[in-house]
Design an enzyme around this catalytic site. Structure first.
Site, PDB file in Angstrom:
ATOM      1  N   ASN A   1       0.420  -1.295  -0.410  1.00  0.00           N
ATOM      2  CA  ASN A   1      -0.083   0.077   0.002  1.00  0.00           C
ATOM      3  C   ASN A   1       1.054   0.975   0.321  1.00  0.00           C
ATOM      4  O   ASN A   1       1.974   1.518  -0.266  1.00  0.00           O
ATOM      5  CB  ASN A   1      -0.668  -0.031   0.808  1.00  0.00           C
ATOM      6  N   ARG A   2       0.197   2.547   0.378  1.00  0.00           N
ATOM      7  CA  ARG A   2       0.993   3.576   0.258  1.00  0.00           C
ATOM      8  C   ARG A   2       1.814   4.499   1.148  1.00  0.00           C
ATOM      9  O   ARG A   2       1.642   3.912   2.195  1.00  0.00           O
ATOM     10  CB  ARG A   2      -0.115   4.772  -0.237  1.00  0.00           C
TER      11      ARG A   2
ATOM     12  N   HIS B   1       3.449   0.397  -3.299  1.00  0.00           N
ATOM     13  CA  HIS B   1       3.123  -1.247  -3.508  1.00  0.00           C
ATOM     14  C   HIS B   1       4.763  -1.525  -3.750  1.00  0.00           C
ATOM     15  O   HIS B   1       5.593  -1.903  -3.893  1.00  0.00           O
ATOM     16  CB  HIS B   1       2.357  -2.226  -4.337  1.00  0.00           C
TER      17      HIS B   1
ATOM     18  N   HIS C   1      -1.427  -9.956  -4.110  1.00  0.00           N
ATOM     19  CA  HIS C   1      -1.805  -9.305  -4.245  1.00  0.00           C
ATOM     20  C   HIS C   1      -3.048  -9.969  -5.253  1.00  0.00           C
ATOM     21  O   HIS C   1      -3.192  -9.778  -6.468  1.00  0.00           O
ATOM     22  CB  HIS C   1      -1.363  -8.305  -5.296  1.00  0.00           C
ATOM     23  N   SER C   2      -3.508 -11.162  -5.634  1.00  0.00           N
ATOM     24  CA  SER C   2      -4.298 -12.044  -5.991  1.00  0.00           C
ATOM     25  C   SER C   2      -5.881 -11.183  -6.104  1.00  0.00           C
ATOM     26  O   SER C   2      -6.240 -10.487  -5.456  1.00  0.00           O
ATOM     27  CB  SER C   2      -4.529 -13.661  -5.179  1.00  0.00           C
ATOM     28  N   TYR C   3      -6.420 -10.985  -7.253  1.00  0.00           N
ATOM     29  CA  TYR C   3      -7.852 -10.590  -7.416  1.00  0.00           C
ATOM     30  C   TYR C   3      -8.327 -11.751  -7.396  1.00  0.00           C
ATOM     31  O   TYR C   3      -7.878 -12.640  -8.558  1.00  0.00           O
ATOM     32  CB  TYR C   3      -7.870  -9.663  -8.993  1.00  0.00           C
TER      33      TYR C   3
ATOM     34  N   ASP D   1     -11.659   0.717  -0.774  1.00  0.00           N
ATOM     35  CA  ASP D   1      -9.948   0.575  -1.030  1.00  0.00           C
ATOM     36  C   ASP D   1      -9.476   0.568   0.660  1.00  0.00           C
ATOM     37  O   ASP D   1      -9.000   1.754   1.078  1.00  0.00           O
ATOM     38  CB  ASP D   1      -9.557   1.288  -1.731  1.00  0.00           C
TER      39      ASP D   1
ATOM     40  N   GLN E   1      -6.631  -5.419   4.097  1.00  0.00           N
ATOM     41  CA  GLN E   1      -6.787  -4.533   3.012  1.00  0.00           C
ATOM     42  C   GLN E   1      -7.736  -5.004   2.044  1.00  0.00           C
ATOM     43  O   GLN E   1      -7.804  -6.018   1.374  1.00  0.00           O
ATOM     44  CB  GLN E   1      -5.902  -3.982   2.144  1.00  0.00           C
TER      45      GLN E   1
ATOM     46  N   GLU F   1      -5.325  -8.005   0.996  1.00  0.00           N
ATOM     47  CA  GLU F   1      -4.037  -8.251   1.883  1.00  0.00           C
ATOM     48  C   GLU F   1      -3.886  -7.644   2.970  1.00  0.00           C
ATOM     49  O   GLU F   1      -4.351  -7.051   3.689  1.00  0.00           O
ATOM     50  CB  GLU F   1      -3.799  -6.877   1.023  1.00  0.00           C
TER      51      GLU F   1
END
Ligand code: BGC
Length: 358
Positions: A82-83, A108, A182-184, A254, A291, A319
């Protein structure tokens, strides 16, 4: 298919290095394909209530698409998930400037995060468990981070439909570390264009609100009476466009959720149920947060593995992590790893089904 691990070529990087694709066939029938580029899970099947195996993660068929266009599909994320606001932080009296790759912020791990490096990969088996050990040494100064970081990420596919991911790291200088995956996911299978009907449960009484640049404000806010309340299972789509400042800031979901149960043991972080297929995915983790990202930036322009474009909100990420922007948020649990310490976390994704479609 007999259980085991096979390896094939997945293509070539611009610098000439060859990339491999590992196919892991578990004794229970789950198949996972993983590349050593970014440790990316290219595909992962799970059985529906009738035992039919279908791919439940988003991704591309070819390496080229991962090199040029991937929104972190299936990858290892590091050094920090993340940020990090303004792409900088101070540590032990020194200010560090990180690569800014989303506006003036760091996302990331930067421009070439752990999702875009070639990992060393070693397949192994132990009883019915089949897996891969990925190692990578991140040099001092990479993307602006201090210290040489030695990272090991281990994927294990069990015969009981579980995927375990273990992360370990050591450093020679103090550095922030916050690794994730980070799998969707779309549990309805590869032909589904939406995740909005999935029912989600996150056992979190609190979340960390964000500003309009997705940077945490530093508050730890109650979910009570807000669209962030997932303590009882509820459809993702029900409140995703609510008139709510946090939903507006996140362009949907998010957000980082603060798990109510804390501690470094494995504890439930999320449970997702997809009614048509009966598929259930449970996420357990040693981490304090998760997340939930609802694929709000997918916009129909990326062509997926099944030859269909990935529509808005056609995949979601869960996540597990420490909280975003932790190096700049003194009230959040620290993510600083120091020489002599070992970073060690674990997350398990468990797949099962519910025979009841009502
Ligand atoms: C973040 C999103 C970001 C996305 C990138 C997620 O983990 O929470 O804000 O846009 O990754 O694909």
């Amino acid at each position: 298919m007999t259980p085991g691990i096979t390896v094939s070529d997945f293509g070539e990087l611009p610098d000439g290095r060859m990339v491999s694709l590992f196919t892991i066939q578990s004794a229970s029938g789950i198949e996972m394909r993983v590349t050593n580029y970014g440790g990316i899970i290219v595909s992962l099947t799970a059985p529906d209530r009738n035992g039919v195996q279908e791919d439940v993660v988003l991704g591309f068929s070819h390496l080229d698409a991962y090199l040029t266009a991937s929104p972190y599909f299936g990858s290892i994320i590091g050094r920090c998930g993340n940020r990090i606001g303004k792409a900088e932080f101070s540590l032990d009296g020194e200010t560090y400037h990180l690569a800014a790759n989303t506006g003036e912020n760091h996302l990331h791990g930067g421009i070439t995060g752990f999702d875009k490096v070639l990992w060393n990969a070693l397949p192994f088996s132990s009883g019915d468990d089949l897996g891969l050990v990925f190692t990578y040494t991140s040099p001092d100064g990479e993307e602006g981070y201090p210290g040489t970081l030695s990272v090991t990420v281990t994927y294990v596919l069990s015969a009981t439909n579980q995927l375990s991911i273990t992360y370990e790291a050591t450093t020679d200088k103090a550095t922030p570390v916050n690794l994730t995956h980070h799998s969707y996911f779309n549990l309805a299978g590869p032909l589904s264009d939406s995740i909005l009907d999935h029912e989600l449960m996150i056992p979190a009484d609190h979340f960390t609100p964000i500003d309009s640049e997705f940077i945490p404000t530093g508050q730890i806010q109650s979910v009570q009476g807000t669209p962030m309340d997932f303590r009882s299972p509820i459809s993702i789509g029900l409140r995703i466009d609510a008139e709510d400042q946090q939903i507006i800031n996140g362009l949907g979901y998010d957000h980082n959720f603060v798990l109510t149960e804390q501690g470094t043991h494995l504890k439930l972080a999320a449970r997702v149920f997809e009614r048509q297929s009966g598929r259930i995915m449970e996420v357990t983790t040693t981490e304090p947060g998760i997340q939930f990202y609802a694929g709000n930036f997918l916009d129909g322009t990326l062509m997926g593995k099944a030859g269909r474009p990935y529509a808005h909100r056609s995949g979601f990420c869960l996540e597990t992590q420490h909280f975003p922007d932790s190096p700049n948020q003194p009230t959040f649990p620290s993510i600083i790893l120091r020489p002599g310490d070992v970073y060690s976390t674990r997350t398990v994704y468990s797949f099962s089904t519910n025979s009841d479609s009502r």
